[in-house]
Design a protein around this motif. Structure first.
Motif, PDB file in Angstrom:
ATOM      1  N   GLN A   1      12.181 -13.782  -8.045  1.00  7.77           N
ATOM      2  CA  GLN A   1      11.079 -12.902  -8.434  1.00  7.77           C
ATOM      3  C   GLN A   1       9.745 -13.640  -8.362  1.00  7.77           C
ATOM      4  O   GLN A   1       8.750 -13.094  -7.888  1.00  7.77           O
TER       5      GLN A   1
ATOM      6  N   TYR B   1       6.513 -12.689  -6.191  1.00  4.72           N
ATOM      7  CA  TYR B   1       5.219 -12.558  -6.865  1.00  4.72           C
ATOM      8  C   TYR B   1       4.143 -13.418  -6.174  1.00  4.72           C
ATOM      9  O   TYR B   1       2.971 -13.041  -6.121  1.00  4.72           O
TER      10      TYR B   1
ATOM     11  N   THR C   1       4.393  -7.011  -5.535  1.00  6.58           N
ATOM     12  CA  THR C   1       4.802  -6.802  -6.920  1.00  6.58           C
ATOM     13  C   THR C   1       3.752  -7.378  -7.862  1.00  6.58           C
ATOM     14  O   THR C   1       3.008  -8.285  -7.498  1.00  6.58           O
TER      15      THR C   1
ATOM     16  N   SER D   1      10.664  -8.139 -14.271  1.00  7.92           N
ATOM     17  CA  SER D   1      11.126  -7.070 -13.387  1.00  7.92           C
ATOM     18  C   SER D   1      12.512  -6.610 -13.830  1.00  7.92           C
ATOM     19  O   SER D   1      13.348  -7.423 -14.240  1.00  7.92           O
TER      20      SER D   1
ATOM     21  N   ASP E   1      16.361  -1.642  -4.563  1.00  4.60           N
ATOM     22  CA  ASP E   1      15.396  -1.159  -3.576  1.00  4.60           C
ATOM     23  C   ASP E   1      16.184  -0.676  -2.369  1.00  4.60           C
ATOM     24  O   ASP E   1      17.266  -1.194  -2.085  1.00  4.60           O
TER      25      ASP E   1
ATOM     26  N   ASP F   1       5.815   1.997  -6.189  1.00  4.43           N
ATOM     27  CA  ASP F   1       6.838   1.158  -5.570  1.00  4.43           C
ATOM     28  C   ASP F   1       7.891   2.099  -4.973  1.00  4.43           C
ATOM     29  O   ASP F   1       8.943   2.339  -5.559  1.00  4.43           O
TER      30      ASP F   1
ATOM     31  N   HIS G   1      11.814   1.567  -4.765  1.00  2.17           N
ATOM     32  CA  HIS G   1      12.399   1.076  -6.009  1.00  2.17           C
ATOM     33  C   HIS G   1      13.022   2.178  -6.869  1.00  2.17           C
ATOM     34  O   HIS G   1      12.406   3.205  -7.119  1.00  2.17           O
TER      35      HIS G   1
END
Length: 179
Positions: free
Chosen positions: A71, A75, A87, A94, A103, A152, A155
Motif C-alpha cells: 500500500q 501511495y 490512492t 486502506s 479491484d 475509485d 474498487h
C-alpha cells in the motif's frame, strides 16, 4: 456555582468516555494484521466473477489483499515515485490492508484488460462496468465510484460497519458480525 457544576459534569463525562474507549479497544490491540481476503469477501468475489460471466462480462480481479508495504508503494506513485496518484491511503489506511476490498477490470479477451466504464461488450445497451457494479452491490459490496472524496471506479469493499480507525485498533469483522 452552576458553571462549576456543569464543568465538573462535562469533565466526568469526558473521563468516562476516554476510559470506555480504552477498555473497548484494549482487547483488540495485539491482533495481527490480516494476510488474505476475509472469507466473506473471498466468497462474494467468486460470486461476482461467476455472475458477471453468466451475463457475458468476463472480469479480472486486479487486486485484493494488500500488505501495508504494498500500500505504501502504491501511495508513493505520483508523490515520491513516477506515475499518477491512484490512492490517498497510506499503508494501514486502506480496506485492502484488512482483506476487505478488491479491484476489478473487464477482460474481453484473455490478453486484454480494460477499465472503460462505457464499454458494452455483451451488446445489451448497458455499460458492462455498471452491470458489474450492480452485481457487486447486490452481493454486499460498496463501490468506490460512490465515494465523495476520491472516485475509485475499480474498487469494491465490504467494511462490515468498521472504520479504518477501528481496523487499525485491531477490531475485525468477526467482532461485529451476528451481534
Amino acid at each position: 456555582m452552576k458553571i462549576r457544576t456543569i464543568f465538573v459534569l462535562l469533565l466526568m463525562i469526558a473521563i468516562f468516555f476516554v476510559v470506555y474507549q480504552y477498555n473497548t479497544y484494549q482487547e483488540y490491540t495485539n491482533r495481527p494484521m490480516p494476510s488474505d481476503l476475509h472469507p466473506l469477501v473471498e466468497e462474494a468475489k467468486e460470486q461476482l466473477i461467476k455472475q458477471s460471466e453468466e451475463i457475458g462480462i468476463p472480469i479480472l480481479i486486479t487486486d485484493g489483499f494488500r500488505s501495508t508495504v504494498e500500500q505504501d508503494a502504491i501511495y508513493a506513485r505520483g508523490r515520491s515515485e513516477d506515475g499518477n496518484i491512484v490512492t490517498y491511503a497510506k499503508g494501514g489506511e486502506s480496506y485492502h490492508n484488512y482483506g476487505l476490498a478488491i479491484d476489478f477490470a473487464i477482460q474481453p479477451n484473455p490478453d486484454e484488460v480494460i477499465w472503460d466504464i462505457e464499454y458494452d461488450g455483451n451488446n445489451n445497451g448497458e455499460s458492462d462496468w455498471m452491470e458489474v457494479v450492480s452485481i457487486a452491490k447486490s452481493l454486499g459490496f460498496s463501490w468506490g465510484g460512490d465515494f465523495t472524496r476520491f472516485k475509485d471506479y475499480p474498487h469494491f469493499q465490504m467494511d462490515f460497519g468498521l472504520s479504518i480507525r477501528e481496523l487499525k485498533m485491531g477490531k475485525r469483522p468477526e467482532d461485529v458480525i451476528d451481534k
